[in-house]
Design a protein around this motif. Structure first.
Motif, PDB file in Angstrom:
ATOM      1  N   HIS A 110       0.846  -1.199   0.000  1.00 45.98           N
ATOM      2  CA  HIS A 110       0.000   0.000   0.000  1.00 45.98           C
ATOM      3  C   HIS A 110       0.878   1.244   0.000  1.00 45.98           C
ATOM      4  O   HIS A 110       0.682   2.163  -0.795  1.00 45.98           O
ATOM      5  CB  HIS A 110      -0.925  -0.031   1.219  1.00 45.98           C
ATOM      6  N   SER A 111       1.871   1.275   0.876  1.00 46.53           N
ATOM      7  CA  SER A 111       2.786   2.418   0.950  1.00 46.53           C
ATOM      8  C   SER A 111       3.559   2.599  -0.348  1.00 46.53           C
ATOM      9  O   SER A 111       3.796   3.716  -0.803  1.00 46.53           O
ATOM     10  CB  SER A 111       3.769   2.247   2.105  1.00 46.53           C
ATOM     11  N   PHE A 112       3.971   1.468  -0.951  1.00 43.51           N
ATOM     12  CA  PHE A 112       4.700   1.522  -2.219  1.00 43.51           C
ATOM     13  C   PHE A 112       3.856   2.200  -3.291  1.00 43.51           C
ATOM     14  O   PHE A 112       4.318   3.134  -3.962  1.00 43.51           O
ATOM     15  CB  PHE A 112       5.092   0.107  -2.672  1.00 43.51           C
ATOM     16  N   TYR A 113       2.617   1.732  -3.482  1.00 42.65           N
ATOM     17  CA  TYR A 113       1.754   2.318  -4.512  1.00 42.65           C
ATOM     18  C   TYR A 113       1.447   3.788  -4.203  1.00 42.65           C
ATOM     19  O   TYR A 113       1.420   4.626  -5.091  1.00 42.65           O
ATOM     20  CB  TYR A 113       0.457   1.522  -4.673  1.00 42.65           C
ATOM     21  N   GLN A 114       1.230   4.081  -2.950  1.00 47.52           N
ATOM     22  CA  GLN A 114       0.965   5.468  -2.552  1.00 47.52           C
ATOM     23  C   GLN A 114       2.147   6.366  -2.935  1.00 47.52           C
ATOM     24  O   GLN A 114       1.961   7.424  -3.537  1.00 47.52           O
ATOM     25  CB  GLN A 114       0.704   5.517  -1.047  1.00 47.52           C
ATOM     26  N   GLY A 115       3.342   5.957  -2.613  1.00 45.14           N
ATOM     27  CA  GLY A 115       4.536   6.736  -2.937  1.00 45.14           C
ATOM     28  C   GLY A 115       4.763   6.857  -4.432  1.00 45.14           C
ATOM     29  O   GLY A 115       5.109   7.926  -4.943  1.00 45.14           O
ATOM     30  N   ARG A 116       4.552   5.749  -5.156  1.00 47.85           N
ATOM     31  CA  ARG A 116       4.754   5.769  -6.611  1.00 47.85           C
ATOM     32  C   ARG A 116       3.746   6.706  -7.284  1.00 47.85           C
ATOM     33  O   ARG A 116       4.090   7.477  -8.172  1.00 47.85           O
ATOM     34  CB  ARG A 116       4.638   4.348  -7.148  1.00 47.85           C
ATOM     35  N   ILE A 117       2.485   6.660  -6.842  1.00 47.11           N
ATOM     36  CA  ILE A 117       1.452   7.537  -7.402  1.00 47.11           C
ATOM     37  C   ILE A 117       1.817   9.000  -7.137  1.00 47.11           C
ATOM     38  O   ILE A 117       1.707   9.855  -8.015  1.00 47.11           O
ATOM     39  CB  ILE A 117       0.069   7.184  -6.830  1.00 47.11           C
ATOM     40  N   GLN A 118       2.274   9.288  -5.930  1.00 46.92           N
ATOM     41  CA  GLN A 118       2.657  10.663  -5.591  1.00 46.92           C
ATOM     42  C   GLN A 118       3.790  11.141  -6.502  1.00 46.92           C
ATOM     43  O   GLN A 118       3.728  12.236  -7.059  1.00 46.92           O
ATOM     44  CB  GLN A 118       3.077  10.749  -4.128  1.00 46.92           C
TER      45      GLN A 118
END
Length: 158
Positions: free
Chosen positions: A36-44
């Motif tokens: 979840h954190s990975f996708y959140q960071g990548r999207i940002q």
């Protein structure tokens, strides 16, 4: 409970959970896993690379008809940011609100938040599933791609 009380409560700081409020002021906590954190960071990072104006922010608290919800990532125009930057929780949703699905939330919850953000004046709501697939929505329904950021990928790659 009010959002200001949540923000100031020392017992609620540094918890490994995403905290939100429902319409009755009750605390709702969701666990967050590494993916979840990975996708959140990548999207940002992708948003920051594709949009030259406004503000991209993680974990943005937004007032909704069902209490304060916290979008995983948002993009806010300079005009809208000027309106909400000094608020404890946004009185109007940023133009783009992104939710990343984790094992702790179901599809119905994601769709419910999508409706809440659009009600709160988001222009688009993006949903990222656990495989990194992106879906884009506005008030008319699902979009082929984002109208605000047409170059945003439909798949977040590892």
């Amino acid at each position: 409970m009010k959002w200001e009380e949540v923000c100031e409560n020392k017992d609620l700081q540094d918890l490994p959970f995403k905290i939100e409020l429902n319409k009755w002021g009750q605390i709702v906590m969701s666990s967050v896993k590494i993916k979840h954190s990975f996708y959140q960071g990548r999207i940002q990072r992708l948003l920051e690379s594709l949009i030259n104006t406004g503000e991209v922010m993680p974990e943005c608290a937004i007032n909704t008809s069902d209490g304060v919800k916290v979008a995983d990532v948002v993009w806010c125009s300079e005009e809208r940011f000027a309106q909400i930057e000094d608020e404890v929780s946004a009185s109007i949703a940023p133009e783009i609100c992104v939710e990343v699905k984790s094992s702790g939330n179901c599809l119905e919850e994601m769709e419910f938040k999508q409706k809440l953000y659009l009600e709160a004046k988001a222009i688009e709501v993006w949903l990222c599933n656990e495989q990194g697939e992106m879906k884009f929505y506005n008030e008319q329904g699902e979009l082929e791609q984002s109208l605000l950021v047409p170059k945003f990928p439909q798949q977040i790659k590892r």
